[in-house]
Enzyme design. Structure first.
Site, PDB file in Angstrom:
ATOM      1  N   CYS A 117      -0.112  -5.289  -1.638  1.00  0.00           N
ATOM      2  CA  CYS A 117      -0.108  -3.838  -1.384  1.00  0.00           C
ATOM      3  C   CYS A 117      -1.462  -3.313  -0.940  1.00  0.00           C
ATOM      4  CB  CYS A 117       0.356  -3.103  -2.636  1.00  0.00           C
ATOM      5  SG  CYS A 117       1.969  -3.642  -3.167  1.00  0.00           S
ATOM      6  N   HIS A 258      -1.760   4.001  -2.520  1.00  0.00           N
ATOM      7  CA  HIS A 258      -0.613   3.109  -2.397  1.00  0.00           C
ATOM      8  C   HIS A 258       0.548   3.722  -3.172  1.00  0.00           C
ATOM      9  CE1 HIS A 258       2.054  -0.163  -2.448  1.00  0.00           C
ATOM     10  NE2 HIS A 258       1.862  -0.460  -3.713  1.00  0.00           N
ATOM     11  N   ASN A 288       8.367   1.636  -2.768  1.00  0.00           N
ATOM     12  CA  ASN A 288       7.123   0.895  -2.532  1.00  0.00           C
ATOM     13  C   ASN A 288       7.342  -0.044  -1.342  1.00  0.00           C
ATOM     14  OD1 ASN A 288       4.964  -0.866  -2.595  1.00  0.00           O
ATOM     15  ND2 ASN A 288       5.040  -1.224  -4.814  1.00  0.00           N
TER      16      ASN A 288
END
Ligand code: ACO
Length: 332
Positions: A117, A258, A288
């Site tokens: 990520c 993020h 996500n």
């Protein structure tokens, strides 16, 4: 900050989300979960899922063409393509080569980075540094993920969290007074490599019937441990970046974190002293998307005219590895 008299600016942004929307209610039919639990624990309401014939490079190519269009460039102009992904089309060749082929960027050098990520924050820093050395005049950087391809759709503790999508930005050399890129801070700690990973299918545990029988080809995560480390490392990376730039946290117009969990984002904003309304959140719509969350968010902010010349934007991310990092941008 300007090195070698070469500024780096964001010349264009783009994003692409697959058409198919899967809501929390849709997931209730797959696993023992419910909309209320998912919203309360994560903030996610729905996510996008790519079609069977849309690998990560297809999502990334579409986002790239949009970013190039915004930059007023054609694919042949691109000198460097860097992709951040943990869902490559194949183990090799690298996914940047597949994006190159799809968009026809025949003059580009292409490679990929797997920093989970944190991938986009890593490649932003890498591309900007390579432009600052004078080696390349521009770079197309892409965060693209088809996480649905590594999710166990029978595991309620992970399948509700992730989605597919891509975001891209074109970085270009510019006059020092037009410089957009301020600085970055990156970090890694391989001691935590097994709290967020895909255990099987790589060279330490090649694909086999045993891997399939034990579901080792899917993403595995210790959620609570990840949560704590995420908050601490994002706060540290963001603070160190702001300090390095010599600015006050109040100067940050947009914290672009993020997008994993609204509780993580709110904790990070609170500990940094950034008002909640300045922390951009779009995970409600997309879940996500790993390396794609920050460039998608950036593109949404730019396209909605939510940023003005002189505004600071702070990207901050955390992911498997562990990896973490932040980039500070002064919009021009
Ligand atoms: N629906 C309903 N119940 C669920 C679900 C679900 N989808 N998933 C878990 N539960 C249950 C658990 O079984 C547990 O039940 P029990 O108490 O009877 O045992 C209960 O809910 C609580 O589970 P926890 O895991 O303790 O829940 P928590 O509050 O920690 O939330 C979550 C879980 C959302 C995963 C959280 O820990 C988190 O967000 N962690 C960070 C994850 C993250 O950011 N990952 C991405 C990192 S980025 C990258 O590199 C990919």
């Amino acid at each position: 900050m300007v090195y070698n008299g070469i500024g780096v600016r964001i010349a264009g942004t783009g994003s692409y989300l697959p058409e198919k929307i899967v809501t929390n209610h849709d997931l209730e039919a797959l696993v023992d979960t419910n909309d209320e639990w998912i919203r309360a624990r994560t903030g996610i309401e729905e996510r996008r899922i790519a079609a069977d014939d849309e690998p990560s490079s297809a999502l990334g190519a579409e986002a790239s063409l949009r970013a190039l269009d915004a930059a007023g460039m054609v694919p042949e102009d691109v000198e460097l393509i860097i992709v951040a992904t943990i869902t490559p089309d194949k183990i090799f060749p690298n996914t940047a080569c597949f994006v190159q082929k799809r968009i026809g960027a025949k003059n580009a050098v292409c490679f990929s980075v797997e920093a989970a990520c944190s991938g986009f924050v890593y490649i932003f820093s890498i591309a900007a540094s390579m432009i600052q050395t004078g080696l390349y005049k521009n770079a197309l950087i892409i965060g693209t993920e088809k996480l649905s391809s590594i999710i166990n759709w029978n595991d309620r503790s992970t399948c509700v969290l992730f989605g597919d999508g891509a975001g891209a930005a074109v970085l270009a050399a510019c006059e020092p007074e037009k410089n957009t890129y301020v600085c970055s801070k990156l970090g890694s700690d391989g001691n935590y490599s097994d709290i967020l990973h895909v255990p099987g299918g790589g060279s330490c545990c090649p694909m086999s019937q045993k891997v399939l029988d034990e579901n080792l080809q899917y993403l595995a995560m210790s959620g609570q441990e990840v949560f704590k480390l995420a908050v601490n490392s994002m706060v540290a990376a963001a603070s160190e970046t702001i300090e390095q730039a010599g600015i006050e946290v109040d100067a940050v117009r947009w914290l672009i974190p993020h997008q994993a969990n609204t509780r993580i984002i709110k904790s990070v904003a609170k500990r940094l002293g950034v008002p909640e309304e300045r922390a951009f959140i779009n995970l409600t719509k997309y879940g996500n998307t790993s390396a794609a969350t920050i460039p998608i968010a950036l593109d949404e902010i730019v396209k909605a005219n939510l940023v003005n010349a002189g505004d600071y934007m702070l990207f901050v991310a955390f992911g498997g590895g562990l990896t973490w990092g932040a980039n500070l941008i002064k919009w021009q």
